[in-house]
Design a protein around this motif. Sequence first.
Motif, short mmCIF file in Angstrom:
data_model
loop_
_atom_site.label_atom_id
_atom_site.label_comp_id
_atom_site.label_asym_id
_atom_site.label_seq_id
_atom_site.Cartn_x
_atom_site.Cartn_y
_atom_site.Cartn_z
N VAL A 207 0.83 -1.21 0.00
CA VAL A 207 0.00 0.00 0.00
C VAL A 207 0.86 1.26 0.00
CG1 VAL A 207 -1.73 1.32 1.28
CG2 VAL A 207 -1.93 -1.17 1.11
N ALA A 208 1.95 1.26 0.75
CA ALA A 208 2.81 2.45 0.80
C ALA A 208 3.41 2.75 -0.57
CB ALA A 208 3.91 2.25 1.84
N GLU A 209 3.80 1.71 -1.31
CA GLU A 209 4.34 1.93 -2.65
C GLU A 209 3.27 2.46 -3.59
OE1 GLU A 209 7.40 -0.54 -4.50
OE2 GLU A 209 6.93 -2.02 -2.94
N VAL A 210 2.05 1.97 -3.42
CA VAL A 210 0.95 2.46 -4.26
C VAL A 210 0.70 3.93 -4.00
CG1 VAL A 210 -1.53 2.25 -4.73
CG2 VAL A 210 -0.12 0.19 -4.47
N ARG A 211 0.70 4.34 -2.74
CA ARG A 211 0.51 5.76 -2.44
C ARG A 211 1.61 6.62 -3.08
NH1 ARG A 211 -0.39 4.13 3.11
NH2 ARG A 211 -2.62 3.99 3.56
N GLU A 212 2.84 6.13 -3.01
CA GLU A 212 3.95 6.86 -3.59
C GLU A 212 3.78 6.99 -5.10
OE1 GLU A 212 8.87 6.71 -3.66
OE2 GLU A 212 7.71 4.91 -3.19
N LEU A 213 3.40 5.91 -5.75
CA LEU A 213 3.20 5.92 -7.20
C LEU A 213 2.07 6.86 -7.59
CD1 LEU A 213 3.17 3.03 -9.66
CD2 LEU A 213 1.12 4.40 -9.47
N VAL A 214 0.95 6.76 -6.90
CA VAL A 214 -0.20 7.62 -7.21
C VAL A 214 0.18 9.09 -7.06
CG1 VAL A 214 -2.51 8.30 -6.44
CG2 VAL A 214 -1.94 5.87 -6.68
N PHE A 231 -6.01 4.29 -12.16
CA PHE A 231 -4.89 3.56 -11.59
C PHE A 231 -5.29 2.10 -11.48
CE2 PHE A 231 -4.03 7.88 -10.14
CZ PHE A 231 -2.66 8.00 -10.38
N VAL A 232 -4.62 1.25 -12.24
CA VAL A 232 -5.02 -0.14 -12.40
C VAL A 232 -4.02 -1.03 -11.67
CG1 VAL A 232 -5.64 -1.94 -14.06
CG2 VAL A 232 -5.91 0.48 -14.68
N LEU A 233 -4.47 -1.64 -10.60
CA LEU A 233 -3.63 -2.55 -9.83
C LEU A 233 -4.17 -3.96 -9.97
CD1 LEU A 233 -3.11 -0.50 -6.55
CD2 LEU A 233 -1.71 -0.52 -8.60
N GLY A 234 -3.33 -4.95 -9.67
CA GLY A 234 -3.78 -6.31 -9.83
C GLY A 234 -3.07 -7.28 -8.92
N VAL A 247 -7.93 -7.00 1.33
CA VAL A 247 -6.77 -6.79 0.47
C VAL A 247 -6.93 -5.54 -0.40
CG1 VAL A 247 -5.50 -7.72 -1.51
CG2 VAL A 247 -6.12 -9.21 0.40
N ILE A 248 -8.10 -5.40 -1.03
CA ILE A 248 -8.28 -4.37 -2.04
C ILE A 248 -8.69 -3.02 -1.43
CG2 ILE A 248 -9.55 -3.75 -4.14
CD1 ILE A 248 -9.85 -6.74 -4.69
N GLY A 249 -9.41 -3.06 -0.33
CA GLY A 249 -9.89 -1.82 0.27
C GLY A 249 -8.80 -0.79 0.53
N PRO A 250 -7.69 -1.17 1.17
CA PRO A 250 -6.62 -0.19 1.39
C PRO A 250 -6.00 0.33 0.10
CG PRO A 250 -6.39 -2.05 2.89
CD PRO A 250 -7.44 -2.43 1.89
N LEU A 251 -5.97 -0.49 -0.95
CA LEU A 251 -5.43 -0.05 -2.23
C LEU A 251 -6.37 0.95 -2.90
CD1 LEU A 251 -4.17 -3.52 -3.48
CD2 LEU A 251 -2.79 -1.68 -2.50
N ASP A 253 -8.30 2.95 -1.23
CA ASP A 253 -8.12 4.17 -0.45
C ASP A 253 -6.83 4.90 -0.83
OD1 ASP A 253 -10.47 3.47 0.82
OD2 ASP A 253 -9.47 2.66 2.60
N ALA A 254 -5.84 4.15 -1.33
CA ALA A 254 -4.58 4.76 -1.76
C ALA A 254 -4.66 5.35 -3.16
CB ALA A 254 -3.46 3.71 -1.70
N GLY A 255 -5.78 5.09 -3.87
CA GLY A 255 -5.95 5.70 -5.19
C GLY A 255 -6.31 4.76 -6.32
N ALA A 256 -6.29 3.45 -6.10
CA ALA A 256 -6.61 2.50 -7.18
C ALA A 256 -8.05 2.67 -7.62
CB ALA A 256 -6.37 1.07 -6.72
N THR A 257 -8.28 2.61 -8.93
CA THR A 257 -9.64 2.72 -9.48
C THR A 257 -10.10 1.45 -10.19
OG1 THR A 257 -8.82 3.69 -11.55
CG2 THR A 257 -9.40 5.22 -9.76
#
Length: 287
Positions: A207-214, A231-234, A247-251, A253-257
């Motif tokens: 999640v921290a890496e996702v926030r940084e990327l977003v 923002f497409v994560l998988g 698993v997906i909820g925090p992602l 919240d970090a910006g994944a759509t």
Amino acid sequence: MRFSINIPNFGDFADPRNVAAVAVAAEQAGWDGLFVWDHVLHRQHQGRPFGDPWMLLTAAALATSRIRLGTLLTPVPRYRPQQLARQVATLDHLSGGRVIFAAGLGGPIEDEYRSFGDTAEPRFLAERLDEGLGLLRRWWSGEAVDHRGRHYEVRDVTLLPATVQRPGPPVWIGGFWPRRPPMRRAARWDGAVPLFETARHGHVPDVAEVRELVGYVRKHRRGGAERPFEFVLGGATSSDAVKAKDVIGPLRDAGATWWDERQVQTGPDLDRLSPVMRRIEAGPPVI
């Protein structure tokens, strides 16, 4: 948040009839998209049958009416841009404007390029990617194209019909994070599809890496975008709704759509139809 199914274009999924069955099951179960790999050669999976992704997606388009369809992802430098423009526009018409176009350098680079006598130098391929994407967008609009670039030359060429979606299908850009150049490229288009050095295909990113990327992509976005940015994560999640939400909820919240449901690349079920169908029929996570 939207949810898609991700399958390779080899093994059981080299058969367009199997891909059509996957697409129908995904649409009926409430998934939002189906994405297919675009490989000509992947030596890690050598010995398996491979299918052409555009033929596979044609079968999926003919069998469905709602879900979005595309590749994840197409190595634009491996194609002639005019050929690729025709394929995507034809699929967009066939599907009634449901195509999403995901692009990148592709890989493994040695397999996909050098095996066929092409250059595998990343900087050169990146230049072809950027120039090719510009040509695709212009051709999809239906305008006449004159172009003299470093890698491509076009002399007054109009490719009709234009795509149903205007100015073209959404363009998502893939690349490995924390490499910055692919995500700066993504910021110029409609979406980012990152893989992570710490979480390869099928593994859930941190999640921290996702926030940084977003944050990084948003910083480099230009104003006046015509579409919302995706923002497409998988990764692979449980069919248990509570576990998947954890698993997906925090992602989200970090910006994944988008969440793209994937089999682990080194797992035995990657290219087998039955495990994928079981996951599809369980339905997308409820977030």
